[in-house]
Each structure stands twice: as structure tokens, then as C-alpha cells.
Write a protein that holds these residues in place. Structure first.
Motif, short mmCIF file in Angstrom:
data_model
loop_
_atom_site.label_atom_id
_atom_site.label_comp_id
_atom_site.label_asym_id
_atom_site.label_seq_id
_atom_site.Cartn_x
_atom_site.Cartn_y
_atom_site.Cartn_z
N GLN A 13 -4.39 9.23 3.18
CA GLN A 13 -5.25 10.17 3.89
C GLN A 13 -5.46 11.43 3.07
OE1 GLN A 13 -3.05 10.42 7.57
NE2 GLN A 13 -4.47 9.05 8.62
N GLU A 14 -4.40 11.94 2.45
CA GLU A 14 -4.51 13.15 1.62
C GLU A 14 -5.44 12.91 0.43
OE1 GLU A 14 -0.54 14.22 0.50
OE2 GLU A 14 0.05 14.73 2.53
N PHE B 202 -13.03 13.56 -0.82
CA PHE B 202 -14.16 13.99 -0.01
C PHE B 202 -14.52 15.44 -0.31
CE2 PHE B 202 -15.92 15.78 3.96
CZ PHE B 202 -17.05 14.98 4.08
N ILE B 203 -13.53 16.30 -0.41
CA ILE B 203 -13.77 17.72 -0.71
C ILE B 203 -14.35 17.86 -2.12
CG2 ILE B 203 -12.60 19.91 -1.20
CD1 ILE B 203 -10.88 19.42 1.23
N HIS B 204 -13.81 17.11 -3.08
CA HIS B 204 -14.30 17.17 -4.46
C HIS B 204 -15.76 16.71 -4.54
CE1 HIS B 204 -14.09 17.18 -8.79
NE2 HIS B 204 -14.54 15.94 -8.81
N LEU C 125 0.84 -1.19 0.00
CA LEU C 125 0.00 0.00 0.00
C LEU C 125 0.88 1.25 0.00
CD1 LEU C 125 -2.74 -0.90 2.61
CD2 LEU C 125 -3.03 -0.65 0.15
N PRO C 126 0.37 2.33 -0.57
CA PRO C 126 1.10 3.61 -0.48
C PRO C 126 1.18 4.06 0.97
CG PRO C 126 -0.68 3.74 -2.10
CD PRO C 126 -0.83 2.44 -1.38
N ASP C 127 2.00 5.04 1.20
CA ASP C 127 2.18 5.62 2.53
C ASP C 127 0.82 6.04 3.11
OD1 ASP C 127 3.89 6.87 4.66
OD2 ASP C 127 2.93 8.70 3.85
#
Length: 94
Positions: A79-80, A86-88, A72-74
Motif C-alpha cells: 500500500q505504501e 501514485f503521488i510521484h 507477496l510482500p506485506d
């Protein structure tokens, strides 16, 4: 509907035959008349882009082939990305 198939080896053209079989079964036996045709996503450990291009050139089903990562990525990066998504989503719904 979307059918995912995960292969533990490098992409082979015959993988598409099996995935197309699953897509046909979904469309005939599960899909409702008001739904779009099923989409196939084939995830392989590795792929040769030229082989994938040849294998998909005559395919009528919407199908995607991609490599997958075994790690998995960091956590911070995930989270980013989730935060951005979520914002989009909220901006589109406003």
C-alpha cells in the motif's frame, strides 16, 4: 512491447534462447513500424549472477533476468509503495 517469461527453476542460459525467439516473433509479426523493439523480462526462481552475465554478454535484445519471490510482500508495504507511486505520477503530470 514487453514479453514476460516465468520459470519455475533456476536460470539456465538456454532460457534466453527461447525468450529471444518470442521477442523476434513479436517484432516481426506484431510490432508496428513506429514502435521500439520488444523487451524481454525473464523471471526465475533463482539465478547465479555470473552465469546471467555470461549469458547476456552477447545478447543484442534488451533483456532482463531477475529472481521472483513466492510470497507477496506485506500488505502495508504494498500500500505504501502504491501510494508513493501514485503521488510521484501526479507530481510528474502537474
Amino acid at each position: 512491447m514487453v514479453a514476460f517469461e516465468l520459470k519455475a527453476d533456476k536460470f539456465k542460459p538456454e532460457h534466453l534462447g527461447k525468450l529471444n525467439f518470442y521477442l523476434e516473433a513479436l517484432d516481426r509479426d506484431v510490432k508496428k513500424t513506429n514502435e521500439n523493439p520488444s523487451i524481454g523480462i525473464l523471471l526465475c526462481k533463482d539465478k547465479d549472477n555470473e552465469v546471467v552475465e555470461y549469458a547476456l554478454s552477447r545478447s543484442l535484445s534488451p533483456t532482463m533476468v531477475s529472481e521472483y519471490k513466492t510470497q507477496l510482500p506485506d500488505k502495508k508495504l504494498l500500500q505504501e509503495k502504491l501510494h508513493d507511486l501514485f503521488i510521484h505520477e501526479n507530481e510528474e503530470n502537474d
